[in-house]
Design a protein around this motif. Structure first.
Motif, PDB file in Angstrom:
ATOM      1  N   MET A   7      92.764  53.711  47.214  1.00 27.05           N
ATOM      2  CA  MET A   7      92.309  55.097  47.204  1.00 27.05           C
ATOM      3  C   MET A   7      93.424  56.023  46.748  1.00 27.05           C
ATOM      4  SD  MET A   7      92.005  55.347  51.380  1.00 27.05           S
ATOM      5  CE  MET A   7      92.017  57.131  51.525  1.00 27.05           C
ATOM      6  N   SER A  13      95.406  64.458  54.158  1.00 28.68           N
ATOM      7  CA  SER A  13      93.974  64.253  54.087  1.00 28.68           C
ATOM      8  C   SER A  13      93.256  65.565  53.799  1.00 28.68           C
ATOM      9  CB  SER A  13      93.463  63.636  55.392  1.00 28.68           C
ATOM     10  OG  SER A  13      92.125  63.197  55.269  1.00 28.68           O
ATOM     11  N   LEU A  26      85.314  59.249  52.035  1.00 30.93           N
ATOM     12  CA  LEU A  26      86.022  59.332  50.764  1.00 30.93           C
ATOM     13  C   LEU A  26      85.303  60.237  49.771  1.00 30.93           C
ATOM     14  CD1 LEU A  26      87.009  55.566  50.412  1.00 30.93           C
ATOM     15  CD2 LEU A  26      88.472  57.457  51.118  1.00 30.93           C
ATOM     16  N   TRP A  42      88.438  56.055  44.463  1.00 33.35           N
ATOM     17  CA  TRP A  42      88.581  54.873  45.314  1.00 33.35           C
ATOM     18  C   TRP A  42      87.787  53.697  44.768  1.00 33.35           C
ATOM     19  CZ3 TRP A  42      84.021  53.012  47.372  1.00 33.35           C
ATOM     20  CH2 TRP A  42      82.928  53.895  47.353  1.00 33.35           C
ATOM     21  N   PHE A  72      88.083  61.591  46.900  1.00 34.33           N
ATOM     22  CA  PHE A  72      89.053  60.567  46.537  1.00 34.33           C
ATOM     23  C   PHE A  72      88.557  59.763  45.331  1.00 34.33           C
ATOM     24  CE2 PHE A  72      90.076  61.402  50.929  1.00 34.33           C
ATOM     25  CZ  PHE A  72      91.430  61.196  51.034  1.00 34.33           C
ATOM     26  N   ARG A  80      99.777  64.058  44.805  1.00 37.49           N
ATOM     27  CA  ARG A  80      98.683  63.098  44.977  1.00 37.49           C
ATOM     28  C   ARG A  80      99.195  61.922  45.813  1.00 37.49           C
ATOM     29  NH1 ARG A  80      94.213  63.489  41.521  1.00 37.49           N
ATOM     30  NH2 ARG A  80      94.494  64.874  39.718  1.00 37.49           N
ATOM     31  N   SER A 111      98.541  57.997  47.282  1.00 30.64           N
ATOM     32  CA  SER A 111      97.841  56.743  47.017  1.00 30.64           C
ATOM     33  C   SER A 111      98.008  55.803  48.200  1.00 30.64           C
ATOM     34  CB  SER A 111      98.404  56.057  45.760  1.00 30.64           C
ATOM     35  OG  SER A 111      98.248  56.881  44.626  1.00 30.64           O
ATOM     36  N   SER A 117      94.133  60.240  46.358  1.00 36.79           N
ATOM     37  CA  SER A 117      93.617  61.557  46.721  1.00 36.79           C
ATOM     38  C   SER A 117      93.524  62.466  45.508  1.00 36.79           C
ATOM     39  CB  SER A 117      94.525  62.212  47.759  1.00 36.79           C
ATOM     40  OG  SER A 117      95.720  62.694  47.152  1.00 36.79           O
ATOM     41  N   HIS A 173      91.608  58.370  59.326  1.00 34.23           N
ATOM     42  CA  HIS A 173      92.496  58.405  58.164  1.00 34.23           C
ATOM     43  C   HIS A 173      93.962  58.468  58.584  1.00 34.23           C
ATOM     44  CE1 HIS A 173      93.375  60.043  53.835  1.00 34.23           C
ATOM     45  NE2 HIS A 173      93.766  58.786  54.003  1.00 34.23           N
TER      46      HIS A 173
END
Length: 313
Positions: free
Chosen positions: A200, A106, A183, A190, A188, A152, A154, A202, A72
């Motif tokens: 995706m 992450s 994910l 996604w 996530f 958040r 993206s 978060s 990630h």
């Protein structure tokens, strides 16, 4: 003045223990539990041991008990050896890399990072490190309050041709099922796109967290790295002016989806660099950092600077 202003990395030299991996091993044995040492010091720099690159794997076995893949990851790196050893971020030498905690965007991040200087830069090229508690304390109250609800992130990851990184580079795999498992674990939102890419978003991530051992509250997010206002790349900034946020390779909002003001992001970016302590490099130097307690970055440089990085839980 805050007590955090007096902090600086711990520096350790051979002092009779000898150079190379053997000397470092003897020094570590005399220190006792290195985990305890690192928790207290936050950053430990090993100077003058003249560790050769051929000894690096042996040294990493001592300092990083369980080396992790850069899963990630958002920055361009090259894996240079088995055992999850990478180049440091491969941005142009004239660019500053702003302060950040590795993979803080992450749901999985390393507890420890190790840096090794394989080639001394011609000039500059220090790795600045910043105490996360000081960074948080240094921010204007209105900025801290605005970020209190979290953020958040993206990402739009292409399938091999496009802007930014591909999903295969990001997750170090071409196996969609493996990516999907990651994910799902991270909760996530996604979807695979019609052109083979991956979109995706978060869940809400915190802007600050408590250190799992010391309990100190530290700034811990990469909003400025995902926000176009703080990017050092003119092309990226121009791109952000012509594309909506949802189409950029990466972007960030407050937890409720509202935009983060440019001035807030620049304030965070600038304060992190202002509060940092520079660690200069000579070939053979090593540095281990507590990835939650401190952020790190990179100063511009000339010459052939080569710094390798590994991480562990």
């Amino acid at each position: 003045m805050s007590a955090y202003n007096d902090w600086k990395p711990m520096e350790i030299r051979p002092d009779g223990a000898g150079a190379g991996a053997d000397g470092l091993r003897r020094t570590l044995a005399a220190l006792g539990d290195f985990g305890d040492v690192l928790t207290q010091a936050k950053v430990v720099v090993f100077r003058g041991f003249q560790v050769g690159e051929h000894e690096l794997d042996e040294v990493m076995d001592l300092l990083l008990p369980n080396r992790l893949a850069y899963t990630h990851g958002t920055s361009p790196r090259t894996k240079v050896a088995a055992g999850n050893v990478y180049t440091s971020t491969e941005y142009p030498s004239e660019q500053t890399i702003a302060m950040h905690n590795e993979l803080s965007y992450s749901h999985k991040w390393p507890a420890r990072l190790l840096f090794y200087c394989a080639t001394t830069p011609g000039s500059g090229g220090a790795t600045p490190v910043v105490d996360g508690a000081l960074w948080l304390e240094s921010l204007d109250e209105k900025v801290r309050d605005a970020f209190a609800g979290g953020v958040r992130y993206s990402q739009n990851l292409h399938d091999g041709f496009g802007l930014g990184r591909s999903w295969k580079q990001t997750f170090e795999t071409g196996d969609r099922a493996q990516v999907e498992a990651f994910l799902e674990e991270g909760r996530f939102d996604w979807k695979w796109t019609s052109d083979g890419g991956l979109r995706m978003v978060s869940p809400v991530r915190p802007a600050s967290i408590r250190h799992p051992v010391t309990g100190s509250t530290v700034w811990f997010n990469q909003a400025d790295h995902f926000h176009p206002a703080a990017l050092g790349d003119d092309v990226a900034r121009e791109l952000a002016q012509i594309l909506p946020p949802e189409e950029l390779p990466q972007s960030v909002t407050f937890a409720d989806g509202s935009p983060i003001p440019d001035e807030y992001v620049i304030h965070v970016h600038d304060r992190g660099l202002e509060m940092a302590v520079d660690v200069d490099w000579q070939q053979g130097d090593l540095m281990v950092i507590d990835n939650v307690a401190v952020g790190h970055g990179r100063r511009p440089y000339t010459g052939d600077r080569r710094v390798l990085v590994a991480m562990s839980d």
